[in-house]
Write a protein that holds these residues in place. Structure first.
Motif, short mmCIF file in Angstrom:
data_model
loop_
_atom_site.label_atom_id
_atom_site.label_comp_id
_atom_site.label_asym_id
_atom_site.label_seq_id
_atom_site.Cartn_x
_atom_site.Cartn_y
_atom_site.Cartn_z
N GLU A 157 1.16 -46.98 45.40
CA GLU A 157 1.95 -46.68 44.20
C GLU A 157 1.13 -46.57 42.93
O GLU A 157 1.65 -46.13 41.91
N LYS B 271 0.67 -40.02 47.03
CA LYS B 271 1.98 -39.56 47.46
C LYS B 271 1.98 -38.08 47.85
O LYS B 271 2.77 -37.28 47.32
N THR C 118 -0.04 -35.73 47.20
CA THR C 118 -0.73 -34.74 46.37
C THR C 118 -2.07 -35.34 45.92
O THR C 118 -2.41 -36.47 46.28
N PRO D 105 -2.52 -33.92 38.14
CA PRO D 105 -2.05 -33.88 39.53
C PRO D 105 -1.84 -32.43 39.98
O PRO D 105 -1.53 -31.58 39.15
N LYS E 68 0.57 -31.43 41.76
CA LYS E 68 1.96 -31.22 41.37
C LYS E 68 2.50 -32.51 40.73
O LYS E 68 1.90 -33.58 40.95
N ASP E 69 3.58 -32.40 39.97
CA ASP E 69 4.09 -33.58 39.26
C ASP E 69 4.28 -34.74 40.24
O ASP E 69 4.82 -34.55 41.34
N VAL E 70 3.87 -35.91 39.85
CA VAL E 70 3.98 -37.05 40.76
C VAL E 70 4.15 -38.35 39.96
O VAL E 70 3.53 -38.54 38.92
N LYS E 71 5.02 -39.21 40.50
CA LYS E 71 5.27 -40.49 39.81
C LYS E 71 4.36 -41.57 40.41
O LYS E 71 4.30 -41.74 41.63
N THR F 175 6.27 -40.10 35.60
CA THR F 175 5.95 -38.91 36.37
C THR F 175 4.87 -38.16 35.60
O THR F 175 5.06 -37.76 34.45
N LYS G 229 2.25 -35.23 34.71
CA LYS G 229 2.17 -33.77 34.78
C LYS G 229 0.73 -33.35 34.46
O LYS G 229 0.03 -34.07 33.74
#
Ligand code: FUB
Ligand code: ZN
Length: 689
Positions: free
Chosen positions: A444, A461, A463, A485, A487-490, A545, A547
């Motif tokens: 996480e 996660k 990516t 990232p 792609k967008d990722v939290k 998240t 970006k």
């Protein structure tokens, strides 16, 4: 660049199944997946690769020659026996480990040939059953130090210490090149050690009974963890754990000095130990292995012991430079608060071990306080062990020098190499691994653990997250991070907030409080907007998240700070150390028109100071501190780079000394000159410089 990615996590889950699930598994980003872009570490790395590594290879000729002679002996030529030496092979292995790291960053055919030809000699000196220790194999051991037969004097022979360093080098070379030549030798040795120590059956060793004794010098335990990580073979992790669990259980010794049970941390089962005792390098390697085995097994078998030992260290037995093992002679820990300055031993290897230990403790626990100690030890004691040009070394690292004193490992000046050269390749291999201390990640979270200009990519996660860090740390406390990232990722981004920046003390543990309550605020901005934050376990955590192009700025103010020491440390009563960020400063004679022992501060808790970056010379670019009463200070790690035999002092007097105090000091210095390092230390150590 070939690396073994992801095997750690896979191997751990295969081995341990669900018991590992409860702990956050924190994985460091390997050093060769972090590109240094600028600043402090990039410069050091270039010096390492261009100077220290080739220089160390040259210095290893005596150790290589022994293997050449041993290989000839094994092939039937008995005319030239290699001189007995218990652990010179280990110094060569550490040099080889450093070469392997440098090859990962910077391929070099000549160095790779050196590796392959030396590996061939090592292989030829290894017995068919896997035993590897030149002096016994060639039949000319120094019996007093090595025993009559293989493994008959495990307490001091260093047989397992040597092969431990071999395993580390072999793992590094496999990671660097994908070649298995060294790793095969290592595994053959490890399987042999397992048979002889834990199974028995071969009458050649201990009459066929399992030896079942932990080695007097720890090292193999942490090396087996590495062997396990790279091969996934659980045998090695089990061996590491077994060696830990039999220490202080199956074997005890009686005596004093190097024969005391405490010297090799075998006075009690390791899980029941509570304080740091004995030889400091041994201790640091032991504690490192305990933390690593716990992390790899997902258990807490040693947590209680480790926390207690760590507390004992940071509250009573660690110098402000992160140095461990204050007492010369036994190269180890003295009584609580026994932290002399002029005679401090603080071996470079012990500081390196302190970095390993505390980094392992962080990976095991996620607690930033361990990184604070790792950082302290790295930037101060460990780095002082090598000069800025990368080719001269300190073995001991006192906090005061008077230009006269010269103990057996010397601090009248730096040495080219040592008869017992454990320290030079140790600090060298550590610097080469530093990029690996910068980033870590779990399922996480992404952790920024040591700041410095660098780029890396971290899987998160499903990516990949590229991180671009700009920072001149440790010279200033501004960190700018661009997050990209795919792609967008939290996820949680955890930025370390060191104790020196966040608390009213320089290091965790209470030994070294600031004289004045800290006023400056730590600032966190995301995409230009200041954030409120809270600090947990030594980290500011930003959960969002992310970006591509998000920008984080962390500002850790770095004023010049004055530090005192708890009064239990007698030597520091009435004295102050000056620090800035994680760096401890010292006064050197060359900047202060004469012996620094005569200097004193203005007697208050505040003193005006300015910071200047040195414009030229060997210290170019390093921030010097000028105090308003004409005292100039340089970072401790940079001392003794402008000529030998200079005086140096970390803990400055608060006030002008009285005549009596000065007279006492001079008498003290005269007495100390008479101190001889105690006997009980072997010949290899006596010829150290
Ligand atoms: O005994 C091997 C190494 O030599 C130790 O780690 C150092 O302290 C030095 O004594
Ligand atoms: Zn050493």
């Amino acid at each position: 660049m070939k690396t073994i990615k992801g095997f750690i996590g896979i191997a751990i889950s295969l081995l341990l199944g669900s018991c590992a699930a409860e702990k956050e598994q924190i994985t460091p980003v390997p050093f060769n997946e972090v590109t240094l872009t600028d600043g402090f570490w990039k410069n050091r790395m270039e010096t390492e690769i261009n100077v220290t590594v080739p220089f160390s290879v040259e210095q290893s000729e005596t150790a290589v020659k022994r293997f050449r002679q041993a290989a000839a002996y094994m092939a039937g030529d008995t005319t030239q026996l290699p001189e007995p030496h218990r652990f010179i092979s280990s110094d060569l292995y550490k040099v080889m480990e450093g070469v392997a790291y440098s090859l990962m960053l910077h391929p070099n055919d000549i160095l790779e040939q050196f590796m392959d030809s030396t590996i061939q000699l090592i292989g030829a000196a290894q017995e068919d059953d896997g035993y590897l220790y030149i002096s016994h194999s060639c039949g000319n051991p120094n019996v007093e130090e090595m025993g009559e037969k293989p493994y008959s004097y495990v307490l001091h022979s260093h047989e397992l210490y040597n092969v431990g360093h071999l395993y580390e080098a072999a793992v590094a070379y496999f990671q660097a090149t994908g070649k298995k030549n060294f790793l095969d030798i290592a595994q053959k040795s490890a399987r042999h050690v397992n048979r002889v120590f834990f199974e028995g059956g071969d009458p050649k060793y201990n009459n066929g009974k399992p030896v079942m004794q932990a080695p007097g010098h720890e090292e193999i335990e942490l090396a087996l963890c590495k062997l396990y990580r790279v091969t996934g073979d659980t045998l090695y992790l089990h061996m590491a754990k077994r060696f830990l669990d039999i220490r202080g259980v199956t074997f005890h010794t009686e005596g004093e000095g190097v024969m005391a049970d405490t010297y090799a941390q075998q006075h009690a089962p390791v899980k029941d130990q509570t304080q740091a005792v004995g030889h400091a390098v041994r201790a640091a390697y032991l504690y490192t292995a305990m933390a690593q085995v716990d992390a790899l097994t997902g258990k807490n078998d040693y947590t209680k012991a480790l926390n207690s030992i760590w507390n004992d260290l940071v509250t009573t037995r660690m110098h402000i430079t992160g140095g461990l093992g204050a007492v010369a002679g036994m190269e180890g820990f003295g009584a609580q608060y026994e932290l002399p300055n002029l005679t401090a031993y603080n071996e470079t290897c012990a500081a390196v071990g302190n970095v390993f230990f505390n980094h392992s403790m962080f990976l095991e626990s996620g607690e930033g306080k361990f990184l604070d100690i790792a950082e302290l030890s790295l930037f101060n004691n460990a780095l002082a062990g090598i000069n800025l040009n990368g080719d001269r070394f300190f073995y001991v690292n006192p906090l005061e020098a008077n230009g006269i004193l010269r103990f057996n490992h010397g601090h009248g000046g730096r040495s080219k190499w040592f008869g017992c050269a454990c320290c030079p390749p140790n600090i060298s291999r550590l610097i080469l691994q530093v990029p690996g201390y910068m980033y870590s990640y779990s399922k996480e979270n992404i952790y920024l653990t040591l700041y410095g200009g660098s780029i890396t990519k971290i899987p998160m996660k499903g990516t990949n997250v590229e991180l671009i860090q700009e920072s001149n740390y440790p010279f200033d406390g501004n960190v700018k991070l661009t997050v990209k990232p795919d792609k967008d990722v939290k996820f949680g981004l955890k930025l370390r907030v060191p104790t020196w920046a966040n608390k009213n003390e320089f290091a965790p543990g209470g030994l070294y409080p600031y004289k004045k309550v800290k006023e400056e605020n730590i600032i966190l901005k995301i995409n230009g907007k200041e954030q409120t934050y809270h600090i947990e376990k030594g980290f500011v955590s930003v959960n969002r998240t992310w970006k591509s192009g998000d920008e984080v700025i962390l500002t850790l103010p770095m004023p010049v700070r004055m530090v005192e020491c708890v009064p239990q440390v007698k030597e520091n009563i009435g004295r102050t150390a000056i620090v800035r960020g994680p760096l401890v400063y010292c006064a050197e004679q060359i900047d202060n028109n004469g012996p620094v022992q005569r200097l004193y501060l203005n007697g208050s808790d505040e003193q005006a100071a300015t910071v200047h970056y040195v414009p030229d010379g060997i210290l170019k670019g390093i921030p010097q501190i000028h105090l308003d009463n004409q005292i100039t200070l340089v970072p401790y790690y940079a001392w003794c780079n402008r000529g030998d035999n200079s005086s140096m002092l970390v803990w400055l007097r608060n006030e002008k000394p009285s005549k009596d105090e000065m007279a006492y000091e001079m008498a003290y210095v005269q007495n100390i000159k008479e101190i001889k390092v105690s006997s009980g230390i072997s010949k290899e150590h006596e010829i150290c410089d």
